[in-house]
Every structure is written in structure tokens, then in C-alpha cells.
Design an enzyme around this catalytic site. Structure first.
Site, PDB file in Angstrom:
ATOM      1  N   ASP A  14       0.868  -1.180   0.000  1.00  0.00           N
ATOM      2  CA  ASP A  14       0.000   0.000   0.000  1.00  0.00           C
ATOM      3  C   ASP A  14       0.907   1.233   0.000  1.00  0.00           C
ATOM      4  O   ASP A  14       1.521   1.564   1.019  1.00  0.00           O
ATOM      5  CB  ASP A  14      -0.896   0.020   1.243  1.00  0.00           C
ATOM      6  CG  ASP A  14      -1.979  -1.057   1.217  1.00  0.00           C
ATOM      7  OD1 ASP A  14      -1.749  -2.106   0.576  1.00  0.00           O
ATOM      8  OD2 ASP A  14      -3.034  -0.856   1.835  1.00  0.00           O
TER       9      ASP A  14
ATOM     10  N   LYS B  48      -6.875   3.299  -3.409  1.00  0.00           N
ATOM     11  CA  LYS B  48      -7.300   3.308  -2.007  1.00  0.00           C
ATOM     12  C   LYS B  48      -7.556   4.738  -1.572  1.00  0.00           C
ATOM     13  O   LYS B  48      -6.806   5.650  -1.930  1.00  0.00           O
ATOM     14  CB  LYS B  48      -6.202   2.653  -1.157  1.00  0.00           C
ATOM     15  CG  LYS B  48      -6.442   2.631   0.341  1.00  0.00           C
ATOM     16  CD  LYS B  48      -5.289   1.895   1.022  1.00  0.00           C
ATOM     17  CE  LYS B  48      -5.338   2.037   2.533  1.00  0.00           C
ATOM     18  NZ  LYS B  48      -4.202   1.341   3.189  1.00  0.00           N
TER      19      LYS B  48
ATOM     20  N   LYS C 183     -10.273   0.302  -2.483  1.00  0.00           N
ATOM     21  CA  LYS C 183     -10.199   0.062  -1.041  1.00  0.00           C
ATOM     22  C   LYS C 183     -10.486   1.345  -0.274  1.00  0.00           C
ATOM     23  O   LYS C 183      -9.621   2.210  -0.167  1.00  0.00           O
ATOM     24  CB  LYS C 183      -8.817  -0.470  -0.659  1.00  0.00           C
ATOM     25  CG  LYS C 183      -8.635  -0.702   0.852  1.00  0.00           C
ATOM     26  CD  LYS C 183      -7.243  -1.220   1.162  1.00  0.00           C
ATOM     27  CE  LYS C 183      -6.994  -1.287   2.664  1.00  0.00           C
ATOM     28  NZ  LYS C 183      -5.638  -1.788   2.996  1.00  0.00           N
TER      29      LYS C 183
END
Length: 314
Positions: free
Chosen positions: A151, A214, A250
């Protein structure tokens, strides 16, 4: 919908990338908020709710990203990720455990043979303010230690200053450093100011090779919100229509209740489509959500709330 210009031509220069991103259709902010609010009113019947809860559990990235994290805490989190309710082995495992790079090896060992992935934040999380060499070293260490998901955070300062090519090039470089691990690109939407910027950052990240986009680090307010997630879901839907490649989404930060989680699942189904109702394409970044999902699941099956003290606090 954007043009079909191949990504290398789009990013030939900052000028061409800027022209592409600013040529995207504008976001109707009022319309996005209203549609997200309208979808939040959808009712879910008992049988469907039970299925939704199990799906939401399988989509959770169980996360601990604190300076006080210890190997012991990560091992405890790994046990919970693999068997969220030790008294009920029918509860599915979560999708992944997300930790800082220096704790990846601990998580990998603890989760061996469980099917739960290990994700790691990287690239100077949460600020994204470090030299590219440091970001790539951060990423390579996590992957070498066994992380199968990275991430990363974008440089919001560069993005907001209009240096889109710098952001694009960093994502490309980090994707290469992932060496096969999936790359989730964190936009930190709470700092992007406008929904138009959220759309632009989404398309930039996808063209640069993101496997997921995300919303946030969870360290900035606001974090995930339904309208912002709606804009990102529209982006992945349209990107798939344009390129044939599916990119995941996400939302992370501030998702604490089963009601919240189910609202996001409705949003996914209605905006991106049923194909995204899969942990391979949709995740929920959370630390406290899992306990509420377990409480609501127990209530549906037994008629009695187990109570928050029944489950470990993470």
C-alpha cells in the site's frame, strides 16, 4: 469517457498528462453526494445480510499502523485474522493483515498456510514525503520479507502542484519494485480538496499500473466517505470499459460498523457492478470493523448479542 490514448503517450510529458487528466469529465459533487445518500437507504433482508457480513469479513484488511506496534501485537492480530471467532470456525478469515515494513516478516511467519495475505504500507507512509530511493528501498524490503501486497501513498504535494508526471513516474517505479506483489495506491482523498481531483488521481494511478486505488491512510480526516468511494468506483468501472483491465478499490479509515460495511457493498454493486463484490477487487481497510461484524453475525445466528468484550480489542 476519456480518450483511448495509450498510457505511454498520455504520460509523454507533464503537459500531455495534465491535458489528459483535465480532459476527464467533471464530477457533479451534489449528484455524487445525493446518489451515495440514496444508496445508503437500501434495506438488506436477513438472509442477504448474513451473506453480506461474511463477504465483508473476507474483504477486511485487518490493520495495525501505530508507532507502538510490537511483534506480539502482530502475532495476535494474525491469529484473529485467520480465525476471527475461535468459538465459531464457520467464520471466514479476513483478506489480509496490514503492517509496517519492519513487521512484515513477523506477520508472514504467523500467517503461514492460512491463506491470509500480508500487506505492508510503504513509501514513507503516511506522508509520502521522502526521496524516491527511500520509497523503493521501503517497498523492496517489505516484498523481500514476504509481503504480497504493498500500500503506497502518492506525493499529494506534487499532485496538488500539478506535477502529475512526478506522481505517475513514482507509481511506475514502485510498481516495478513490487516484483509481482499487488500494488494499492493511496490517494489520501481528504487532502485532494475536490472530487475532480479524486477522479484525476484515480485515473493517473490506474494508468501508472495500480492494482487497487485506495482512499486514505486513515491518518487524515476525512478518510473514506461514500461519495468519494462512489467517484473511485465510477473510475474503475470506466477504466475497465476502456482498457479491459479491472482495478480494485479500497476505502479505508472511519469504517467501523456493519451498517457502514454493507452500505459500501451496496455502493459497489450499484456503481461498479457485481464483479467487484470480491476480495480480489474490493477491500475494507479497518481495525475496529471486524468486531462489529462478528457481533452482528452472532446476533443473526443466535438471536443474542455477544457483546464487545467477547472479542479481542485490536
Amino acid at each position: 469517457m476519456p480518450s483511448t490514448t495509450p498510457a505511454p503517450d498520455i504520460a509523454a510529458s507533464n503537459t500531455s498528462l495534465r491535458a489528459y487528466l483535465h480532459g476527464l469529465p467533471g464530477v457533479d459533487e451534489v449528484g455524487a453526494r445525493e446518489r451515495a445518500a440514496q444508496l445508503a437507504t437500501r434495506s438488506v433482508k436477513t438472509t442477504a445480510k448474513a451473506q453480506a457480513i461474511d463477504l465483508a469479513i473476507r474483504m477486511v484488511d485487518l490493520t495495525t499502523l501505530e508507532g507502538a506496534d510490537t511483534p506480539g501485537k502482530v502475532r495476535s492480530l494474525a491469529v484473529k485474522a485467520a480465525h476471527p471467532d475461535p468459538a465459531d470456525r464457520s467464520v471466514p478469515p479476513v483478506a489480509a493483515v496490514c503492517v509496517y515494513p519492519d513487521l512484515v516478516a513477523v506477520a508472514v511467519e504467523a500467517l503461514a498456510d492460512t491463506g491470509v495475505a500480508v500487506a505492508s504500507v510503504a513509501t514513507a507512509f503516511p506522508s509520502g514525503r521522502s526521496p524516491l530511493a527511500a520509497k523503493l528501498s521501503d517497498t523492496r524490503r517489505a516484498v523481500a520479507d514476504g509481503a504480497s501486497e504493498i500500500d503506497m501513498v502518492i506525493d499529494r504535494g506534487a499532485f496538488l502542484a500539478g506535477d502529475y508526471r512526478a506522481v505517475f513516474d513514482q507509481i511506475v517505479a514502485v510498481k516495478d519494485a513490487c516484483a509481482g506483489a499487488h500494488l494499492k495506491v493511496i490517494l489520501e482523498t481528504g487532502e485532494l480538496v475536490t472530487y475532480d481531483n479524486v477522479r484525476r488521481a484515480s485515473w493517473l494511478a490506474m494508468h501508472a499500473g495500480a492494482d487497487f486505488i485506495k482512499t486514505s491512510t486513515g491518518k487524515v480526516s476525512p478518510a473514506a466517505t461514500p461519495p468519494v468511494t462512489l467517484v473511485m468506483l465510477e473510475a474503475v468501472r470506466d477504466f475497465h470499459a476502456l482498457t479491459g483491465r479491472r482495478v480494485g478499490v479500497k476505502p479505508a479509515g472511519g469504517i467501523r460498523t456493519t451498517k457502514d460495511a454493507i452500505r459500501y457493498l451496496v455502493l459497489v454493486n450499484e456503481v461498479a457492478g457485481a464483479a467487484w463484490l470480491d476480495p480480489a477487487l474490493f477491500r475494507l481497510g479497518a481495525s475496529s470493523l471486524l468486531n462489529d461484524l462478528l457481533m452482528q453475525r452472532a446476533k443473526l445466528s443466535t438471536g443474542v448479542y455477544a457483546g464487545p468484550d467477547y472479542y479481542t480489542l485490536d
